[in-house]
Design an enzyme around this catalytic site. Structure first.
Site: not given
Length: 458
Positions: A287, A338
Site C-alpha cells: 500500500h 489484495d
C-alpha cells in the site's frame, strides 16, 4: 482436521519432471503474432520452450509450431493476496460502510474457515487469477490456527491448504507466512484474531520454520502484518528469520495507523521499520499510501519495493498512493489484487496510471513499459527468473486477443490500457498450458466453485 483430504490433480507447476514442459530435452515451438519482449513489442516472434524454460526467442520467424494470435505478454504477478477476502466481493457495501466495518465482516468470514474449506475456496480464487492473467501470487497468509487459537494437528495445515490449492489451479505461490501478534498498539489479540497469533515472534518463527512444502511452484517467504499487529520489540526477530526471503508488510494504508505509531513511538511506521532492520532489498511495503517525503527517501535508499493494490485501495477508500514520487525516490513498484474486489491484472496495471492522473490532474505519469514492469515483477515474491520473454526465463506467457470489442483497433503496445481478463485466450505457466482458448484446463468450472464455496461460508 489437519488439511485438505483430497488434492486430486495437484501436480506442481514446475519443470518437465512434474509435467511442466516437454521431457527429455524436447522443444515446443510457439509462434506469437505479436510478443512483448524486453525491448518492446515485436511481430512474428518464435518462442521455443523446453522443460518449462524459454530456450530461444526469434522475432520475424516464419510461422511454425503452435500459433498464438494476438499479443503475448509475460505472465503477470499478483504480489499481494488475501485469498479468503474474495468471498466478500459485492457484500460489503450495505449502509455505505467504512474500512473498519469491512474489517468486521472480514473477521466474521475468517471465523468460518478450516483447512478443507480454505483449500476449496483458494483453489477457485487462484483459478480466477490465472484466467485474469496472473501466473504467480504472493499469499499474505495470517489465518494460521483453529478457533480460539487452537492449533491443528499439523500447525501449518492452513498453509498446506493454500499451497495445494495453488498447485491444483496451476499458479506459482509465494506463501508469505505472516506474523500477527497484537490487535493494535497496546492491544492484545481477541476473538477471531486469536487464530492469527503465535504468542511472540519466536513462536511464529518456530512454526513457520517447520513448513517445508515440496514443488518448484512454491516459495516460502515472510510477512509482518503491520506495525499495529507486530510490536516494535518483535520486529527484529521477524526480520532475522526472513533474511534472504521475500518479506512483506502492510505500511501506512490508513492515516490512523500513522497517527497511532506517532503517538506511541514518536516516528512514522516507515521510520520504525527502518530502526528495527526490516527494510531491505527483499522487503515489499504493501500500500504505502500515506507517506512523508522522508519515508519515501528511506524506502528508496533501503531498496524496498512498494506494492500498490489500486482496485482494493479504491474499494476501501484508502486513498491514492504517491506512485510517481516513490519511483522518483528509487522505489520499485509492483502490484497486487489484495482483497480481490477485482481480479484482473490489466485493471491493476492501468489503474496505477489512471489513479495518478486523477491525483495530479495530468496524463502520462507512467509509460506502458513501466506499467508492464510493475505488473510482471515476480521478483517481489521470490520468482526472480519469471516475468520476461527471453532465453533462460521461465515460460510464463499470457496471450491477449486483439479483436475483442475492447481491444479492436488498439495498437499492440496500447493493449495494456484497453484489455481485460476476459480478453485472454491462453496462459502458460512454466511451459504448461493452464488456460487454453479462454478455458481453464485444470479447474472445470471456477465460477460455479466460487459460488458454491462462498455460499457455504456466508
Amino acid at each position: 482436521m489437519s488439511g485438505p483430504r483430497s488434492v486430486a490433480g495437484g501436480e506442481p507447476v514446475s519443470g518437465a519432471e512434474n509435467g511442466g514442459g516437454p521431457a527429455n530435452g524436447a522443444v515446443t515451438e510457439y509462434w506469437c503474432e505479436h510478443a512483448w519482449l524486453p525491448g518492446g513489442v515485436a511481430e512474428g516472434v518464435g518462442v521455443d520452450v523446453s522443460g518449462g524454460v524459454i530456450v530461444a526467442v526469434e522475432p520475424g520467424r516464419p510461422r511454425r509450431g503452435r500459433t498464438l494470435p494476438g499479443l503475448t505478454l509475460p505472465g503477470m504477478a499478483n504480489a499481494h493476496s488475501h485469498a479468503f477476502h474474495r468471498a466478500l466481493r459485492g457484500r460489503t457495501h450495505g449502509d455505505r460502510g467504512t474500512f473498519w466495518t469491512w474489517r468486521e465482516q472480514m473477521y466474521r468470514l475468517a471465523e468460518r474457515l478450516d483447512p478443507d474449506s480454505y483449500y476449496r475456496l483458494a483453489r477457485a480464487v487462484y483459478a480466477e487469477m490465472v484466467l485474469a492473467g496472473y501466473t504467480s501470487v504472493g499469499e499474505f497468509h495470517y489465518l494460521h490456527h483453529g478457533p480460539g487459537g487452537q492449533r491443528y494437528d499439523d500447525p501449518n495445515a492452513m498453509s498446506a491448504a493454500l499451497v495445494a490449492a495453488a498447485a491444483d489451479a496451476g499458479i506459482r505461490i509465494c506463501l508469505l507466512d505472516t506474523c500477527y501478534l497484537a490487535g493494535g498498539q497496546d492491544t492484545p489479540l481477541d476473538g477471531v484474531q486469536l487464530r492469527f497469533g503465535d504468542g511472540d515472534a519466536d513462536g511464529w518463527a518456530s512454526r513457520a520454520g517447520e513448513f517445508r512444502p515440496a514443488g518448484e511452484h512454491v516459495v516460502v517467504g515472510a510477512a509482518a502484518h503491520s506495525v499495529r499487529a507486530v510490536p516494535a520489540a518483535q520486529l527484529p526477530a521477524v526480520a532475522e528469520w526472513a533474511a534472504g526471503r521475500p518479506l512483506h508488510i502492510h505500511l501506512s494504508e490508513q492515516r490512523a495507523e500513522n497517527d497511532d505509531c506517532l503517538r506511541v513511538h514518536g516516528v512514522t511506521p516507515t521510520a520504525l521499520l527502518a530502526r528495527h532492520g526490516v527494510l531491505t532489498e527483499r522487503t515489499t511495503a504493501v500500500h504505502a499510501t500515506h507517506l512523508t517525503d522522508d519515508d519515501m527517501s528511506t524506502l528508496g535508499v533501503s531498496g524496498t519495493r512498494a506494492c500498490f493494490c489500486p482496485t482494493t485501495e479504491r474499494d476501501l477508500g484508502d486513498g491514492i498512493g504517491p506512485a510517481s514520487a516513490l519511483t522518483a525516490a528509487g522505489v520499485r513498484l509492483c502490484l497486487g489484487s489484495d482483497s480481490h474486489a477485482v481480479v484482473d491484472a490489466f485493471e491493476e496495471a492501468r489503474a496505477l496510471e489512471l489513479n495518478e492522473r486523477l491525483a495530479a490532474e495530468a496524463r502520462g505519469r507512467f509509460d506502458v513499459a513501466e506499467l508492464l514492469a510493475a505488473a510482471t515483477d515476480h521478483g517481489a515474491i521470490g520468482f526472480d527468473d519469471v516475468g520476461r520473454i527471453e532465453p533462460g526465463g521461465q515460460a510464463d506467457l499470457v496471450t491477449v486477443r486483439l479483436d475483442s470489442v475492447r481491444t479492436a483497433g488498439a495498437a499492440p503496445d496500447g493493449v495494456l490500457l484497453a484489455a481485460t481478463g476476459a480478453d485472454l485466450t491462453d496462459v502458460l505457466v512454466a511451459g504448461r498450458p493452464v488456460v487454453s482458448d479462454g478455458v481453464h484446463t485444470r479447474v472445470e468450472r471456477p465460477a460455479a466453485e466460487l459460488a458454491a464455496e462462498i455460499g457455504k461460508l456466508l
